[in-house]
Write a protein that holds these residues in place. Structure first.
Motif, PDB file in Angstrom:
ATOM      1  N   GLY A 159      10.187 -33.188  -9.263  1.00  0.00           N
ATOM      2  CA  GLY A 159       9.799 -33.045 -10.555  1.00  0.00           C
ATOM      3  C   GLY A 159      11.119 -32.996 -11.246  1.00  0.00           C
ATOM      4  O   GLY A 159      11.263 -32.907 -12.578  1.00  0.00           O
ATOM      5  N   VAL A 160      12.329 -33.093 -10.497  1.00  0.00           N
ATOM      6  CA  VAL A 160      13.731 -33.138 -11.469  1.00  0.00           C
ATOM      7  C   VAL A 160      14.110 -34.587 -11.100  1.00  0.00           C
ATOM      8  O   VAL A 160      14.122 -35.141 -10.221  1.00  0.00           O
ATOM      9  CB  VAL A 160      14.510 -32.257 -10.516  1.00  0.00           C
ATOM     10  CG1 VAL A 160      16.051 -32.550 -11.251  1.00  0.00           C
ATOM     11  CG2 VAL A 160      14.210 -30.704 -11.054  1.00  0.00           C
ATOM     12  N   PHE A 161      14.619 -35.149 -12.208  1.00  0.00           N
ATOM     13  CA  PHE A 161      14.895 -36.331 -12.547  1.00  0.00           C
ATOM     14  C   PHE A 161      16.491 -36.602 -11.907  1.00  0.00           C
ATOM     15  O   PHE A 161      17.407 -36.015 -12.951  1.00  0.00           O
ATOM     16  CB  PHE A 161      14.714 -36.834 -13.849  1.00  0.00           C
ATOM     17  CG  PHE A 161      13.360 -37.206 -14.006  1.00  0.00           C
ATOM     18  CD1 PHE A 161      12.530 -37.491 -13.203  1.00  0.00           C
ATOM     19  CD2 PHE A 161      12.848 -37.872 -15.400  1.00  0.00           C
ATOM     20  CE1 PHE A 161      11.284 -37.561 -13.481  1.00  0.00           C
ATOM     21  CE2 PHE A 161      11.801 -37.790 -15.906  1.00  0.00           C
ATOM     22  CZ  PHE A 161      10.686 -37.688 -14.677  1.00  0.00           C
ATOM     23  N   ARG A 162      16.690 -37.073 -10.882  1.00  0.00           N
ATOM     24  CA  ARG A 162      18.034 -37.196 -10.456  1.00  0.00           C
ATOM     25  C   ARG A 162      18.284 -38.235  -9.302  1.00  0.00           C
ATOM     26  O   ARG A 162      17.215 -38.901  -8.786  1.00  0.00           O
ATOM     27  CB  ARG A 162      18.394 -35.929  -9.923  1.00  0.00           C
ATOM     28  CG  ARG A 162      17.563 -35.091  -8.781  1.00  0.00           C
ATOM     29  CD  ARG A 162      18.346 -34.005  -8.117  1.00  0.00           C
ATOM     30  NE  ARG A 162      19.399 -34.247  -7.340  1.00  0.00           N
ATOM     31  CZ  ARG A 162      19.835 -33.783  -6.606  1.00  0.00           C
ATOM     32  NH1 ARG A 162      19.654 -31.983  -6.656  1.00  0.00           N
ATOM     33  NH2 ARG A 162      20.880 -33.764  -5.962  1.00  0.00           N
ATOM     34  N   PRO A 163      19.449 -38.781  -9.106  1.00  0.00           N
ATOM     35  CA  PRO A 163      19.448 -39.637  -7.884  1.00  0.00           C
ATOM     36  C   PRO A 163      19.025 -39.058  -6.883  1.00  0.00           C
ATOM     37  O   PRO A 163      19.452 -37.961  -6.317  1.00  0.00           O
ATOM     38  CB  PRO A 163      20.830 -40.301  -8.001  1.00  0.00           C
ATOM     39  CG  PRO A 163      21.463 -39.719  -9.517  1.00  0.00           C
ATOM     40  CD  PRO A 163      20.639 -38.365  -9.593  1.00  0.00           C
TER      41      PRO A 163
ATOM     42  N   ARG B  35      14.277 -43.721 -10.997  1.00  0.00           N
ATOM     43  CA  ARG B  35      13.294 -44.866 -11.004  1.00  0.00           C
ATOM     44  C   ARG B  35      14.088 -45.776  -9.530  1.00  0.00           C
ATOM     45  O   ARG B  35      15.134 -45.491  -9.014  1.00  0.00           O
ATOM     46  CB  ARG B  35      13.752 -45.769 -12.027  1.00  0.00           C
ATOM     47  CG  ARG B  35      13.315 -45.066 -13.036  1.00  0.00           C
ATOM     48  CD  ARG B  35      13.659 -46.106 -14.469  1.00  0.00           C
ATOM     49  NE  ARG B  35      15.088 -46.015 -14.620  1.00  0.00           N
ATOM     50  CZ  ARG B  35      15.394 -46.222 -16.067  1.00  0.00           C
ATOM     51  NH1 ARG B  35      14.893 -46.781 -16.970  1.00  0.00           N
ATOM     52  NH2 ARG B  35      16.794 -46.186 -16.108  1.00  0.00           N
TER      53      ARG B  35
ATOM     54  N   THR C  46      19.517 -42.383 -11.782  1.00  0.00           N
ATOM     55  CA  THR C  46      19.555 -41.004 -12.617  1.00  0.00           C
ATOM     56  C   THR C  46      18.365 -40.546 -13.005  1.00  0.00           C
ATOM     57  O   THR C  46      18.294 -39.433 -13.248  1.00  0.00           O
ATOM     58  CB  THR C  46      20.738 -41.142 -13.649  1.00  0.00           C
ATOM     59  OG1 THR C  46      20.463 -42.235 -14.408  1.00  0.00           O
ATOM     60  CG2 THR C  46      21.987 -41.088 -13.037  1.00  0.00           C
ATOM     61  N   THR C  47      17.634 -41.427 -13.488  1.00  0.00           N
ATOM     62  CA  THR C  47      16.204 -40.931 -13.934  1.00  0.00           C
ATOM     63  C   THR C  47      14.952 -41.276 -12.799  1.00  0.00           C
ATOM     64  O   THR C  47      13.958 -41.262 -13.249  1.00  0.00           O
ATOM     65  CB  THR C  47      15.826 -41.414 -15.176  1.00  0.00           C
ATOM     66  OG1 THR C  47      16.064 -42.881 -15.157  1.00  0.00           O
ATOM     67  CG2 THR C  47      16.591 -41.068 -16.241  1.00  0.00           C
TER      68      THR C  47
ATOM     69  N   TYR D 294      10.115 -49.419 -13.822  1.00  0.00           N
ATOM     70  CA  TYR D 294      10.134 -48.264 -15.226  1.00  0.00           C
ATOM     71  C   TYR D 294       9.689 -47.132 -14.995  1.00  0.00           C
ATOM     72  O   TYR D 294      10.010 -46.084 -15.631  1.00  0.00           O
ATOM     73  CB  TYR D 294       9.272 -48.990 -16.272  1.00  0.00           C
ATOM     74  CG  TYR D 294       9.526 -50.384 -16.764  1.00  0.00           C
ATOM     75  CD1 TYR D 294      10.775 -50.726 -17.214  1.00  0.00           C
ATOM     76  CD2 TYR D 294       8.720 -51.337 -16.328  1.00  0.00           C
ATOM     77  CE1 TYR D 294      11.013 -52.073 -17.662  1.00  0.00           C
ATOM     78  CE2 TYR D 294       9.231 -52.822 -16.596  1.00  0.00           C
ATOM     79  CZ  TYR D 294      10.382 -53.017 -17.553  1.00  0.00           C
ATOM     80  OH  TYR D 294      10.648 -54.250 -17.710  1.00  0.00           O
ATOM     81  N   GLU D 295       9.078 -46.761 -13.782  1.00  0.00           N
ATOM     82  CA  GLU D 295       8.442 -45.387 -13.815  1.00  0.00           C
ATOM     83  C   GLU D 295       9.331 -44.345 -13.039  1.00  0.00           C
ATOM     84  O   GLU D 295      10.040 -44.783 -11.871  1.00  0.00           O
ATOM     85  CB  GLU D 295       7.117 -45.546 -12.827  1.00  0.00           C
ATOM     86  CG  GLU D 295       7.214 -45.912 -11.451  1.00  0.00           C
ATOM     87  CD  GLU D 295       5.929 -46.092 -10.727  1.00  0.00           C
ATOM     88  OE1 GLU D 295       5.042 -45.399 -11.143  1.00  0.00           O
ATOM     89  OE2 GLU D 295       5.783 -46.984  -9.661  1.00  0.00           O
ATOM     90  N   ASN D 296       9.273 -43.466 -13.596  1.00  0.00           N
ATOM     91  CA  ASN D 296      10.103 -42.347 -13.251  1.00  0.00           C
ATOM     92  C   ASN D 296       9.344 -41.563 -11.980  1.00  0.00           C
ATOM     93  O   ASN D 296       8.320 -40.949 -12.518  1.00  0.00           O
ATOM     94  CB  ASN D 296      10.756 -41.106 -14.175  1.00  0.00           C
ATOM     95  CG  ASN D 296      11.009 -41.785 -15.483  1.00  0.00           C
ATOM     96  OD1 ASN D 296      10.161 -42.106 -16.340  1.00  0.00           O
ATOM     97  ND2 ASN D 296      12.121 -42.178 -15.317  1.00  0.00           N
TER      98      ASN D 296
END
Lengths: 355, 658
Positions: free
Chosen positions: A112-116, A134, A131-132, A105-107
């Protein structure tokens, strides 16, 4: 309840000799055991923490706030940080993390940027992130676990209902049989996927995620049990007219005894051969529903959701779709191999093309 | 034996019962009979006339002699031109739609789809338009207009040249008819029925080209109420009757605008095209001559956004939105070959307009959420800044209030509360939640968990909700995430079944924000307060309204009523900011984020003006200031064959940046 008859034992022995199916079966069993204790392998909680001379095993216990280990925050401690922290301090405290130190569940974004981000051993994202940000391995692992548990529970329920109704139809016959045949004809003409989508979209979400998964299971079973009944009905009809049943009846055996001691063990062969294929269809159905966005509630890890993300990012993040796809193919192939082997070993003709 | 026969009878009964059920279920199928092809010609002229006669207090018929003499006529002619003089006319633009329009009506069931802007909102001429830089009005169908002394009547002189696309002139009668049309029960559009019945008090016909319309209240923007109206062609809607919805389902109405749909271009389910009206009457008007440049705009239906993007990258589509950061940074990065070769241009435009109030709407009628401390805790436990920084890569901005982008009306100085675990924990403690349970979620003395459903009707907000959930858990707050499809999500809030909803209402380019819909107690409860101002103990939740916070406060009601009645802009500004401060204190809305810009990728043959677009524009295509250069298209195609490249163009237009 009932003992296996020598014929069944012979079939089981035959199953062992069909190597492909047998090894698939072993593989799946081992996988299930690993998955059952998955928290020890794939988890953001440490296996062991040694802090100021005391040992902690946080995997299955209550959460430890940061303050337990000398941090100043009251929410759950980040064990990866803790490990780094202890290593920097070098005061004899240590942490052992699981192989994959992430939960599904954790990003966890490196910059600091959520991306694959692509697979990397350094960051211990062995299959990359979604993509987020995880961890894909963690999501695959727990997604598979949920899919398998779901499929097995589904199979058990479909069998229970299918066998009871089918057996009753075959055994009692007459009006009961006619009535249920019509009910099943109508019921099985309701498009399954649409009904699941419609019904599930009105389920209130105030329920917890496990109970929502339970409801999804219930709805899927509700619209899938009919398939089993017809096979069961024919088999029961066939067995019922055999002489040994008539003999049992003359001896004064009750209906219950006849069904459970005589008919069920003899139709077992047919039932067992269907089982793997029902598991396959359950996995495919739940994956398809997730892919369409109507399946397991977010953020539950699931194969379908990963596939969906993967197809949406085919060009920029091919590792998402390849991981999910490979898992799905392996899983379905293994179950199908088992199914083939079971079918063959239960086949009364010994020499068939399947050798 | 007895037992068996009893069972048989019982089963027979069951079978009969089931058979009845099945038959009953089959019986319902006959009442949906189609009405046949609406061949019967119908004429409502008499009915419309009778309606005018029956409502003499609304429809006045006077002569030019009755026109007040001392009117101060305006025409907006001094406002600068829109678009660019370099614009080239002609060419075909290729676009995509996610869904084929379900109807070509602009009113009634299913009409409010994504294609309607191309039929009505962005294309059809209004009496006047807001200039998209200056906010004042430019003439559309009118040559000039004047505000009456009462501050709510607008006098209009229509342009004698104004024509419908079928050649008929636009006259006063089309405006009279507009009221009949929008108020008619035939159109099955309750919102319009209500709006056109309550917002205006009369229309007066002076002659074929002169009329006045009076709105209900004298407001500082009363002119916009009237000027933004679009007439309805009476000669086309002559057959409006009981079967309007079916009869007009696929008929293309004549338009006063630049584009129309030709019958032959409607390929149901596959494609549709806009064609420039031949000899459009407004083609040489000052504010329109450099706009609506392409001869044809071809829309193909591509249901999947990813496929749409791939089609754009192949050059099958001319432009594609790159608003989402994953598209801007990952899927079409600056170093993509097509961008580096200068074939595809990337443009960011910072606009200024009222912002959609995307945020968390907390339903204060729910247990625990009626506690101010819990709400304040939720504010401090909601990490929108992380969403902006990590998911939107810092491009989006934090909303400070629910009413952003209205200039002086948004100048309350209120700032959104920051994510702060300690403050959140302190507020939750004040509400009785002091202990953390075994999973870290707070519980109170009764063992109640601090958990709420966080729902949304936007599939695209799934990741936002997930991040908020993870962050809130650190402050001991559990969000149970629920992502619904848009219809189910909307239904849920309209029935006030939500705990906390992530939603945003689209806002129009207006002078001042609306408060009544969201904050007046009339929209929260049936009879919220008793005569003496105390809470009515028997009050019931009111459903089907936009008061998503079930917000009810007598002093706010009083302010809103004053605000709604005030003709004075300065007073309204004061009240708006006062209201915003009260709402902030009440803490039932957590401001989310807004996008202060839009960005697109476009092939180099799609040209935009030097300044790219106008200040208040919502999207790149909305005002049709771009044009297609077929020569450049050919040049680009040749260059792609031969490998020739151009200067890469990645442009940021920040002249209107906040």
């Amino acid at each position: 309840m009932f003992r296996f008859n020598p014929q069944t034992l012979k079939k089981l022995r035959r199953f062992r000799h069909i190597k492909r199916g047998y090894y698939s079966f072993l593989f799946l069993s081992v996988l299930l055991v690993i998955l059952a204790f998955g928290e020890l392998l794939v988890n953001s909680r440490a296996l062991v923490v040694s802090y100021e001379g005391e040992l902690y095993f946080p995997t299955y216990t209550n959460f430890h706030p940061g303050t337990d280990f000398g941090f100043d925050y009251s929410y759950e401690v980040n064990y990866r940080d803790l490990k780094r922290h202890f290593e920097e301090q070098d005061q004899g405290n240590w942490v052992i993390m699981p192989l994959v130190p992430y939960n599904p569940y954790e990003n966890n974004a490196s910059n600091g940027v959520f991306r694959p981000s692509p697979p990397s051993f350094e960051s211990q994202h062995y299959l990359g992130t979604d993509t987020t940000s995880r961890d894909i391995l963690a999501r695959l692992f727990y997604g598979t676990r949920i899919a398998l548990i779901f499929a097995l529970a589904f199979t058990v329920w479909v069998y229970l209902i299918g066998i009871s109704v089918g057996c009753a139809m075959g055994y009692f016959g007459g009006v009961f049989d006619l009535f249920f045949q019509r009910v099943i004809e109508i019921w099985s003409n309701i498009p399954f996927l649409y009904m699941v989508i419609i019904v599930f979209s009105v389920i209130p979400s105030s329920l917890s995620i496990p109970s929502r998964i339970g409801i999804l299971l219930f709805i899927m079973v509700l619209f899938s049990w009919t398939g089993m009944t017809y096979n069961m009905r024919t088999e029961t009809y066939k067995e019922k007219s055999r002489d040994y049943i008539a003999a049992a009846r003359i001896l004064g055996a009750s209906d219950t005894r006849i069904v459970f001691r005589h008919i069920l063990p003899n139709v077992l062969a047919t039932l067992v051969t269907f089982m793997p294929f029902i598991v396959v269809s359950a996995i495919s159905a739940i994956t398809a529903l997730d892919f369409l966005g109507f399946g397991l509630p977010p953020p539950t890890p699931s194969l379908g959701e990963l596939l969906k993300q993967g197809t949406a990012n085919l060009r920029t993040a091919p590792w998402i779709v390849s991981a999910a796809f490979t898992t799905l193919v392996v899983l379905l192939t293994v179950v199908t191999f088992i199914g083939e082997a079971v079918r063959e070993s239960f086949d009364p003709k010994k020499f068939t093309v399947y050798r | 034996m007895n037992k068996a026969s009893f069972e048989r009878n019982w089963l027979r009964l069951l079978a009969i019962f089931a058979a009845t059920l099945v038959l009953a279920a089959c019986g319902g199928g006959t009442d949906g009979d189609a009405q046949g092809e609406a061949a019967e010609v119908y004429d409502n002229t008499e009915e419309v006339k009778a309606y005018y006669a029956a409502n003499p207090e609304f429809f006045y018929f006077k002569t030019l002699a009755d026109l007040p003499a001392n009117l101060n006529w305006e025409n907006g002619a001094d406002l600068p031109e829109m678009g660019s003089p370099e614009a080239k006319k002609g060419g075909t633009e290729y676009r995509a739609l996610q869904d084929f329009p379900r109807t070509l009506r602009t009113l009634g069931p299913d009409a409010n789809g994504s294609f309607r802007p191309f039929l009505l909102d962005n294309v059809e001429m209004r009496i006047g338009w807001r200039h998209q830089d200056e906010f004042d009005f430019i003439p559309g169908l009118a040559t000039e207009w004047a505000m009456g002394e009462d501050g709510r009547t607008v006098y209009v002189r229509l342009d004698p040249a104004a024509r419908w696309s079928d050649g008929e002139p636009v006259t006063t009668d089309d405006f009279l008819f507009m009221f009949w049309f929008y108020r008619s029960p035939y159109v099955t559009a309750p919102w319009y029925n209500n709006f056109y019945s309550t917002m205006f008090t009369n229309i007066t016909r002076y002659d074929d080209l002169t009329f006045s319309i009076t709105s209900t209240a004298a407001k500082p923007d009363a002119d916009s109420r009237v000027l933004e109206l679009t007439p309805k062609p009476q000669h086309f809607y002559r057959e409006v009757g009981e079967d309007f919805v079916d009869r007009y389902q696929w008929r293309v109405a004549p338009t006063t605008g630049a584009y129309t749909v030709r019958e032959s271009d409607i390929k149901k389910g596959r494609s549709i095209a806009l064609t420039r009206v031949k000899d459009w009457w407004a083609r040489d008007k000052k504010h329109f001559r450099y706009r609506y440049n392409a001869d044809r705009i071809q829309f193909s239906v591509i249901r999947d956004t990813e496929k749409m993007f791939e089609a754009f990258r192949r050059g099958d589509l001319d432009q594609n939105s790159l608003n989402l950061s994953e598209y801007w940074y990952d899927k079409l990065p600056d170093d993509a070959p097509e961008v580096q070769a200068g074939y595809i241009h990337k443009s960011v435009f910072h606009n200024q307009r009222p912002r959609p109030n995307m945020g968390l709407w907390i339903n204060t009628s729910r247990p625990l959420l009626d506690d101010l401390n819990v709400r304040l805790g939720i504010h401090h436990a909601t990490n929108f800044q992380l969403v902006i920084d990590s998911l939107f890569r810092g491009d989006y901005s934090r909303l400070q209030t629910a009413h952003e982008g209205f200039g002086e009306f948004s100048a309350s100085g209120v700032k959104a509360r920051e994510y702060d675990i300690d403050k959140a924990l302190a507020y939750f403690a004040a509400a009785g939640f002091t202990e953390r349970g075994s999973d870290g979620i707070l519980v109170n003395a009764e063992g109640q968990r601090l958990a709420f459903t966080l729902s949304s009707g936007y599939q695209s907000m799934r990741d936002v909700l997930t991040i908020l959930k993870e962050e809130a858990a650190k402050a001991g707050l559990e969000f149970r995430v629920e992502v619904l499809d848009s219809t189910a999500g909307w239904k849920k809030v309209q029935e006030k079944q939500h705990d906390i909803q992530l939603a945003g209402f689209s806002v129009f380019l207006e002078m001042y924000p609306r408060f009544w819909e969201h904050y007046h107690s009339d929209n929260a409860y049936d009879k919220a307060f008793l005569e003496d101002g105390s809470v009515n103990p028997a009050r019931k939740l009111k459903t089907q309204t936009n008061n998503l916070e079930t917000f009810a406060m007598p002093e706010v009601d009083a302010l809103i009523e004053r605000y709604r009645a005030s003709p004075d802009k300065a007073e309204m500004i004061e009240i708006a900011n006062e209201l915003t401060r009260i709402l902030h204190e009440h803490a039932s809305y957590v401001p989310g984020f807004y996008q202060g810009f839009y960005r697109i990728g476009h092939w180099r043959w799609i040209q935009y003006p030097e300044f790219f677009n106008h200040k208040h524009s919502r999207s790149a295509g909305q005002l049709f200031v771009h044009w297609v250069d077929e020569d450049i298209k050919q040049e680009t195609r040749d260059a792609m064959q031969s490998g020739k490249t151009f200067e890469p163009q990645i442009r940021v237009y920040d002249q209107w940046r906040d």
